[in-house]
Every structure is written in C-alpha cells, then in structure tokens.
Design a protein around this motif. Structure first.
Motif, mmCIF file in Angstrom:
data_model
loop_
_atom_site.group_PDB
_atom_site.id
_atom_site.type_symbol
_atom_site.label_atom_id
_atom_site.label_comp_id
_atom_site.label_asym_id
_atom_site.label_seq_id
_atom_site.Cartn_x
_atom_site.Cartn_y
_atom_site.Cartn_z
ATOM 1 N N ALA B 62 0.811 -1.238 -0.192
ATOM 2 C CA ALA B 62 -0.231 -0.700 -0.009
ATOM 3 C C ALA B 62 0.816 1.006 -0.427
ATOM 4 O O ALA B 62 0.526 2.134 -0.589
ATOM 5 C CB ALA B 62 -1.323 -0.329 1.211
ATOM 6 N N ALA B 63 1.972 0.912 0.908
ATOM 7 C CA ALA B 63 2.743 2.491 1.018
ATOM 8 C C ALA B 63 3.464 2.660 0.115
ATOM 9 O O ALA B 63 3.308 3.708 -0.771
ATOM 10 C CB ALA B 63 3.729 2.494 1.853
ATOM 11 N N VAL B 64 4.061 1.345 -1.222
ATOM 12 C CA VAL B 64 4.988 1.839 -2.064
ATOM 13 C C VAL B 64 4.049 2.440 -3.448
ATOM 14 O O VAL B 64 4.358 3.086 -3.739
ATOM 15 C CB VAL B 64 5.775 0.872 -2.410
ATOM 16 C CG1 VAL B 64 6.361 0.854 -3.620
ATOM 17 C CG2 VAL B 64 6.885 0.985 -0.969
ATOM 18 N N ALA B 65 2.600 1.479 -3.305
ATOM 19 C CA ALA B 65 2.214 1.923 -4.448
ATOM 20 C C ALA B 65 1.459 2.789 -4.301
ATOM 21 O O ALA B 65 1.065 3.855 -5.598
ATOM 22 C CB ALA B 65 0.835 0.850 -4.236
ATOM 23 N N THR B 66 0.930 3.651 -3.628
ATOM 24 C CA THR B 66 0.327 5.159 -3.300
ATOM 25 C C THR B 66 2.152 6.134 -3.613
ATOM 26 O O THR B 66 1.939 7.822 -4.219
ATOM 27 C CB THR B 66 -0.079 5.170 -2.243
ATOM 28 O OG1 THR B 66 0.647 4.916 -0.956
ATOM 29 C CG2 THR B 66 -1.702 5.042 -2.109
ATOM 30 N N VAL B 67 3.378 5.766 -2.963
ATOM 31 C CA VAL B 67 4.785 6.647 -3.125
ATOM 32 C C VAL B 67 4.281 6.479 -4.899
ATOM 33 O O VAL B 67 4.680 7.207 -5.413
ATOM 34 C CB VAL B 67 5.477 5.501 -2.481
ATOM 35 C CG1 VAL B 67 6.722 6.984 -3.174
ATOM 36 C CG2 VAL B 67 5.373 6.183 -0.951
ATOM 37 N N ASP B 68 4.047 5.011 -5.592
ATOM 38 C CA ASP B 68 3.971 5.158 -6.980
ATOM 39 C C ASP B 68 3.660 6.358 -7.802
ATOM 40 O O ASP B 68 3.637 6.832 -8.301
ATOM 41 C CB ASP B 68 4.486 4.285 -7.532
ATOM 42 C CG ASP B 68 4.210 3.564 -8.668
ATOM 43 O OD1 ASP B 68 5.403 3.864 -9.461
ATOM 44 O OD2 ASP B 68 3.258 3.267 -9.944
ATOM 45 N N ARG B 69 2.376 6.111 -7.031
ATOM 46 C CA ARG B 69 1.554 6.727 -7.776
ATOM 47 C C ARG B 69 1.540 8.402 -7.379
ATOM 48 O O ARG B 69 1.728 10.075 -8.441
ATOM 49 C CB ARG B 69 -0.332 7.318 -7.343
ATOM 50 C CG ARG B 69 -1.499 7.764 -7.298
ATOM 51 C CD ARG B 69 -2.604 8.062 -7.126
ATOM 52 N NE ARG B 69 -3.075 7.011 -7.641
ATOM 53 C CZ ARG B 69 -4.176 7.127 -8.391
ATOM 54 N NH1 ARG B 69 -4.290 8.278 -9.408
ATOM 55 N NH2 ARG B 69 -5.077 6.136 -9.122
ATOM 56 N N PHE B 70 2.337 8.866 -6.343
ATOM 57 C CA PHE B 70 2.414 10.264 -6.060
ATOM 58 C C PHE B 70 3.677 10.396 -6.687
ATOM 59 O O PHE B 70 4.145 11.582 -7.322
ATOM 60 C CB PHE B 70 3.087 10.837 -4.352
ATOM 61 C CG PHE B 70 3.511 11.801 -3.846
ATOM 62 C CD1 PHE B 70 2.734 12.900 -3.650
ATOM 63 C CD2 PHE B 70 4.852 11.522 -3.296
ATOM 64 C CE1 PHE B 70 3.382 13.851 -2.980
ATOM 65 C CE2 PHE B 70 5.220 12.762 -2.992
ATOM 66 C CZ PHE B 70 3.972 13.827 -2.858
ATOM 67 N N ALA B 71 4.509 9.847 -7.571
ATOM 68 C CA ALA B 71 5.874 10.042 -8.232
ATOM 69 C C ALA B 71 5.483 10.317 -9.412
ATOM 70 O O ALA B 71 6.347 11.314 -9.885
ATOM 71 C CB ALA B 71 6.522 9.294 -7.587
#
Lengths: 111, 293
Positions: B62-71
């Motif tokens: 969840a954390a990395v996927a939302t950082v991916d979107r944020f990036a």
C-alpha cells in the motif's frame, strides 16, 4: 439387502455427511440442502452424492468438502468405506477422483 | 533551510536490516512498484514497515504503490528531486500533499487518506516533517447508524490493522499518534494516518487504523472528555460490553455476507445450468474472424 440396512444407520450417515461445512462460508451441506443421496451399496460400503451451489464452484473447495464427507462418514459405525460423488459440476469426474483417492483419517487443517 | 535527517540507516552487515530489505522486495515481487525500492528513501520506508509491523507485506504494497502514484502525479517522475526540494524547504512537503489533494478533488476523505498514506510516511521517514491530518474533509465520515462509537471502534479497528481485539483493547491514548522519522509514536489521536503501538508475546508492533476507525475513535474520545496518555483508548468499563456487541455485529455482517455469497453462487449456477457451461455455445465457425486471426 436387509442385513446391510441393519448394519449401517443411513440416517447417521446422512447426518455425518450433512454436518460438513463449506470451508468458505462455514455453513453445512445439510443447511445448504446440497446433500442429494446416501446409498448403502454393499456390506459396509456407502456412496454419498452431493452437489454445490454452483457448477463452477472452485475445485479446491469441492475437493475439501468431499474428502471431509468421506472422513466423517467412515467414522459412522458399520461403514467400512465411503465413496463420494459430486455431480452437476463442470469437472465432476476430476473432483470425484481426487476426493476418493488416498486416506482421509486426519481432520483437515481448514476446520 | 536544511532539516536534520533522522532516517533508518541500512547497514548491509546488519542481518535484520538485510532481512528487512529482502522482505520488502518479496512483498513487491512481480509488481511494477518493485523498481521504486531502488530509491533509498522508498526502501527506508519499506524497511521501517517490515521491521515494526507484524504482517508488513500488505502495508509495504500500500505504501509503495501510493508513493508510486505520488511520484508520477506530483513529483512528475522525479522523486529524488522532490525530496531534495523538501529537504531544502520543508514546507514543500505539505505543498506536495496539497497538490495531490487538488489533483484528486472530489474524493471522499477516506479515499484521500488512502492515496496520501504512502507519501506522508515517505516524507516522514525521509526526515521531512509533514502534517499528519486529513487532506480532505469530504464525506468519508459515515457512522454506522445506531452503533455506539466504542463498538464501531472495535469493529473497524480489526479490519486491516492486523491486530486483534484483545491487543487493541490494551492500547493507551499515548500509544496512538503520528510517527517520527525513526518510526516512534508521537502521541496525537487526531493524527491521520493514525498509527498505534500494541504488544503481543513477541513485543511491540505498530499498525495503522483505517480512516473510518480513526473517526470512530475521535467520536468516542469526544464523548469521554479529557484524557491522559496512560488512559486506555477504549475505557475498560466500556470495553467488555463493546466487545460483545462488536462480536455480535461482526457475526451478523459475516452472516449477511455469506447469504449474499450463497445467493450469488446459486444464481450463477442456475444461469449456467440453463445456458450451458462457459464456452459450451462457442462455435469457431460462427465467431467473428478478428477474435481468432
């Protein structure tokens, strides 16, 4: 035939088979009205026929249910062996084969 | 102005640290987001989750996927560049979150909280403080009618948190809050996402409560009045009754879900019994040519 029926209590077999729960929803074959037929075919040999709510029910569930039916029915006094047949499933033959092979003496981990 | 960077240091000779790195990679195996772990700041965030969460894999995803979107959406593909900007000017961190919120204007508060989860944690672990409060005041707060807030709290807290009712009932007010860069709780029940520390036989673990569980907690605390850090989140005098009611409500919900499941299975089964098994009516001679070139 009369000697067979006195050795095996068909109602007890039906009760044992009907007590098996669906691994997912935890309701029994009896509650869901999925148990179709119990037949004493020879001295100590029983056949149980059942179906599932959908002919596309995932085969792992179908196999788990069938093997647990075998295990419970073979604990009924007088029953030497139980064959379990699923019908109305798109891979009924494959499931029945896996249900009826090997031993079923240990309770499954999903119970 | 540069800020101090208080982030977990990855020492390749540290067995636990290496295990954490491996576990983070395993959690993302086969996923596009795996490549983000090549960024040390993202890896540090994932490592913290692995080390402090009892069942970390869903949280890492969840954390990395939302950082991916944020990036992609906010950092425009340059996450290291955004981090550098934040370290030079910490206000950039909150501004970046606001840009994320504006981009998703119209989402409910709960949906927005889910999208901001990874970015908030990422900034924090990277040593750049951000505001741990909801980015949106939308319609995410939907209390279950006629269900007491204590019951709602217990019901909702076990969903996704990985903690049991008994573990959550022992959590104190001072065990709930935001996190600092080292992954320690900064007490604040208003924090969003709301981290809580709980204990089991292996020691202390962290988890996050969902946005809805946090709302139930805030409702409950509001009804209880002032509290100290050693007070239980759910007072003991209310906990037993709430637990019983939560179990009953949970069983009823599971039962209702099972009823739906059985009904859908029967309906699907009846359809295919009438129609034939999937593919039974397929005839390659009459199928459109483009489907089987």
């Amino acid at each position: 035939m009369s000697s067979i029926s006195t050795q095996i209590d068909v109602a007890a077999v039906r009760e044992a088979a009907g007590s098996v729960p669906d691994p997912e929803i935890r309701r029994t074959l009896g509650e869901l009205d999925l148990l179709d037929e119990v037949e004493v075919v020879a001295d100590g040999d029983v056949v149980v026929r059942y179906h599932l709510t959908s002919p596309l029910c995932p085969s792992p569930f179908a196999i788990q249910i069938g093997r647990e039916v075998r295990r419970r029915v073979e604990l009924v006094p007088g029953v030497r062996a139980c064959r379990v047949d699923i019908h109305d499933h798109f891979i009924a033959a494959d499931i029945s084969q896996q249900v009826n092979e090997g031993d079923v003496t240990e309770p499954p981990s999903w119970l | 102005m540069a800020v101090s960077v208080d982030q977990p240091v990855l020492d390749p000779l540290d067995r636990d640290a290496v295990d954490g790195v491996e576990a983070a990679h395993l959690a993302l195996r086969g996923r596009r987001e795996l490549q983000l772990l090549e960024d040390p700041s993202v890896l540090a965030m994932a490592q913290l989750l692995v080390e402090r969460w009892r069942d970390a894999a869903p949280w890492v995803r969840a954390a990395v996927a939302t950082v991916d979107r944020f990036a992609r959406e906010v950092a425009l593909g340059d996450l290291p560049g955004l981090l550098a900007a934040g370290r030079a000017d910490p206000a950039e961190a909150d501004r970046s979150l606001q840009r994320l919120a504006r981009r998703h204007d119209g989402l409910s508060a709960g949906q927005m909280a889910s999208l901001a989860f990874g970015p908030k944690l990422w900034w924090t672990v990277a040593g750049v403080p951000v505001t741990w409060l909801p980015l949106s005041q939308g319609d995410g707060h939907r209390p279950l009618p006629s269900v007491q807030s204590g019951v709602r709290l217990l019901l909702l807290s076990v969903i996704g948190s990985g903690a049991t009712q008994d573990e959550l009932r022992a959590v104190r007010v001072g065990d709930a809050g935001s996190l600092n860069a080292a992954g320690r709780i900064v007490p604040d029940v208003q924090a969003e996402p709301l981290a809580v520390a709980y204990r089991d036989v292996d020691g202390e673990h962290l988890t996050f409560l969902s946005y809805e569980a946090r709302q139930a907690l805030l409702d409950l605390r509001a009804s209880l009045g002032p509290s100290g850090p050693d007070d239980l989140l759910l007072p003991a005098k209310d906990a037993a009754e709430a637990s019983t009611a939560a179990l009953a409500a949970g069983s009823a919900l599971v039962g209702a879900g099972n009823d739906v499941n059985v009904t859908l299975c029967r309906a699907t089964g009846d359809f295919f019994r009438a129609w034939g098994m999937p593919g039974a009516r397929f005839d390659i001679r009459t199928a459109p040519a483009e489907e089987h070139p």
